[in-house]
Scaffold this motif. Structure first.
Motif, PDB file in Angstrom:
ATOM      1  N   ALA A  74       7.841   1.415  -7.416  1.00  0.00           N
ATOM      2  CA  ALA A  74       8.592   0.805  -8.516  1.00  0.00           C
ATOM      3  C   ALA A  74       9.075  -0.589  -8.130  1.00  0.00           C
ATOM      4  O   ALA A  74       8.978  -1.535  -8.917  1.00  0.00           O
ATOM      5  CB  ALA A  74       9.767   1.686  -8.905  1.00  0.00           C
ATOM      6  N   THR A  75       9.543  -0.736  -6.911  1.00  0.00           N
ATOM      7  CA  THR A  75      10.003  -2.041  -6.423  1.00  0.00           C
ATOM      8  C   THR A  75       8.844  -3.040  -6.389  1.00  0.00           C
ATOM      9  O   THR A  75       8.990  -4.186  -6.802  1.00  0.00           O
ATOM     10  CB  THR A  75      10.629  -1.900  -5.016  1.00  0.00           C
ATOM     11  N   ALA A  76       7.689  -2.585  -5.904  1.00  0.00           N
ATOM     12  CA  ALA A  76       6.516  -3.467  -5.847  1.00  0.00           C
ATOM     13  C   ALA A  76       6.064  -3.898  -7.239  1.00  0.00           C
ATOM     14  O   ALA A  76       5.645  -5.039  -7.439  1.00  0.00           O
ATOM     15  CB  ALA A  76       5.377  -2.764  -5.110  1.00  0.00           C
ATOM     16  N   LEU A  77       6.144  -2.996  -8.206  1.00  0.00           N
ATOM     17  CA  LEU A  77       5.727  -3.314  -9.575  1.00  0.00           C
ATOM     18  C   LEU A  77       6.694  -4.272 -10.262  1.00  0.00           C
ATOM     19  O   LEU A  77       6.311  -4.983 -11.194  1.00  0.00           O
ATOM     20  CB  LEU A  77       5.582  -2.034 -10.394  1.00  0.00           C
ATOM     21  N   GLN A  78       7.943  -4.303  -9.837  1.00  0.00           N
ATOM     22  CA  GLN A  78       8.938  -5.155 -10.469  1.00  0.00           C
ATOM     23  C   GLN A  78       8.946  -6.578  -9.928  1.00  0.00           C
ATOM     24  O   GLN A  78       9.587  -7.445 -10.487  1.00  0.00           O
ATOM     25  CB  GLN A  78      10.341  -4.559 -10.300  1.00  0.00           C
ATOM     26  N   MET A 135       9.900   5.077  -5.172  1.00  0.00           N
ATOM     27  CA  MET A 135      10.867   3.986  -5.194  1.00  0.00           C
ATOM     28  C   MET A 135      10.220   2.695  -4.690  1.00  0.00           C
ATOM     29  O   MET A 135      10.394   1.626  -5.271  1.00  0.00           O
ATOM     30  CB  MET A 135      12.084   4.334  -4.335  1.00  0.00           C
ATOM     31  N   ALA A 136       9.445   2.785  -3.612  1.00  0.00           N
ATOM     32  CA  ALA A 136       8.766   1.600  -3.083  1.00  0.00           C
ATOM     33  C   ALA A 136       7.738   1.071  -4.080  1.00  0.00           C
ATOM     34  O   ALA A 136       7.594  -0.147  -4.243  1.00  0.00           O
ATOM     35  CB  ALA A 136       8.097   1.943  -1.748  1.00  0.00           C
ATOM     36  N   GLU A 190       9.970   0.952 -14.647  1.00  0.00           N
ATOM     37  CA  GLU A 190      11.136   1.550 -15.303  1.00  0.00           C
ATOM     38  C   GLU A 190      10.939   3.043 -15.541  1.00  0.00           C
ATOM     39  O   GLU A 190      11.856   3.844 -15.357  1.00  0.00           O
ATOM     40  CB  GLU A 190      11.432   0.833 -16.617  1.00  0.00           C
ATOM     41  N   ARG A 191       9.721   3.434 -15.919  1.00  0.00           N
ATOM     42  CA  ARG A 191       9.451   4.858 -16.135  1.00  0.00           C
ATOM     43  C   ARG A 191       9.473   5.626 -14.821  1.00  0.00           C
ATOM     44  O   ARG A 191       9.917   6.767 -14.765  1.00  0.00           O
ATOM     45  CB  ARG A 191       8.126   5.040 -16.873  1.00  0.00           C
ATOM     46  N   ILE A 192       9.018   5.006 -13.733  1.00  0.00           N
ATOM     47  CA  ILE A 192       9.100   5.643 -12.409  1.00  0.00           C
ATOM     48  C   ILE A 192      10.567   5.855 -12.033  1.00  0.00           C
ATOM     49  O   ILE A 192      10.950   6.922 -11.548  1.00  0.00           O
ATOM     50  CB  ILE A 192       8.358   4.809 -11.343  1.00  0.00           C
ATOM     51  N   LEU A 193      11.404   4.841 -12.270  1.00  0.00           N
ATOM     52  CA  LEU A 193      12.830   4.968 -11.951  1.00  0.00           C
ATOM     53  C   LEU A 193      13.502   6.061 -12.780  1.00  0.00           C
ATOM     54  O   LEU A 193      14.353   6.792 -12.278  1.00  0.00           O
ATOM     55  CB  LEU A 193      13.536   3.623 -12.142  1.00  0.00           C
ATOM     56  N   LEU A 194      13.111   6.204 -14.042  1.00  0.00           N
ATOM     57  CA  LEU A 194      13.639   7.296 -14.866  1.00  0.00           C
ATOM     58  C   LEU A 194      13.257   8.648 -14.270  1.00  0.00           C
ATOM     59  O   LEU A 194      14.086   9.552 -14.188  1.00  0.00           O
ATOM     60  CB  LEU A 194      13.113   7.194 -16.303  1.00  0.00           C
ATOM     61  N   ILE A 221       0.855  -1.183   0.000  1.00  0.00           N
ATOM     62  CA  ILE A 221       0.000   0.000   0.000  1.00  0.00           C
ATOM     63  C   ILE A 221       0.890   1.232   0.000  1.00  0.00           C
ATOM     64  O   ILE A 221       1.837   1.318   0.786  1.00  0.00           O
ATOM     65  CB  ILE A 221      -0.930   0.004   1.229  1.00  0.00           C
ATOM     66  N   HIS A 222       0.579   2.186  -0.877  1.00  0.00           N
ATOM     67  CA  HIS A 222       1.377   3.405  -1.025  1.00  0.00           C
ATOM     68  C   HIS A 222       0.458   4.612  -0.905  1.00  0.00           C
ATOM     69  O   HIS A 222      -0.604   4.651  -1.527  1.00  0.00           O
ATOM     70  CB  HIS A 222       2.087   3.394  -2.376  1.00  0.00           C
ATOM     71  N   HIS A 223       0.873   5.609  -0.120  1.00  0.00           N
ATOM     72  CA  HIS A 223       0.054   6.797   0.123  1.00  0.00           C
ATOM     73  C   HIS A 223       0.561   7.985  -0.683  1.00  0.00           C
ATOM     74  O   HIS A 223       1.766   8.160  -0.853  1.00  0.00           O
ATOM     75  CB  HIS A 223       0.065   7.160   1.609  1.00  0.00           C
TER      76      HIS A 223
END
Length: 130
Positions: free
Chosen positions: A125-129, A122-123, A61-65, A11-13
């Motif tokens: 992006a990690t969850a999506l990967q 970052m969290a 990947e787009r979030i990390l960019l 869960i992300h806020h």
């Protein structure tokens, strides 16, 4: 009744003060389910997006960019082919920088914009990967 226990869930806020807006990421056998919930609105503004594993990795990947201050290449959205758009964003008072994930589907009742701090991005992006 069927009970589903996802492999992984997070869960992300949003960075909004009341943190009533959140994204729930659930890994399923078919890929990743992304749920956008905003407690301030009715269910008409709730959106559930089903992503394949490849689509989830692309969004990550787009979030990390965006986190690296680079401009991600977002696909163009339409009513027939909705897209998740990732951008670098900032906000006024107090001034903040972060990442925005927005659903562009051509239906303003269902589309959403989710601004988040870098650590949340970052969290996510990690969850999506996973």
């Amino acid at each position: 009744m069927q009970i589903i226990k996802p492999q992984q869930c997070s869960i992300h806020h949003s960075w909004e003060r009341d943190e009533s807006t959140m994204l729930i990421v659930t890994a399923t056998a078919a890929g990743v389910q992304l749920q956008h919930l905003d407690a301030r609105y009715t269910s008409a503004e709730v959106a559930v997006v089903q992503l394949t594993t490849a689509e989830a990795r692309d969004v990550a990947e787009r979030i990390l960019l965006a986190l690296n201050r680079k401009t991600p290449t977002n696909p163009s959205g339409s009513a027939e082919a909705p897209q998740l758009v990732v951008t670098r964003t900032n906000d006024g008072e107090p001034y903040r920088e972060g990442v925005c994930l927005a659903l562009s589907a051509g239906d303003w009742n269902r589309d959403f914009s989710f601004s988040m701090e870098d650590s949340t991005a970052m969290a996510l992006a990690t969850a999506l990967q996973r």
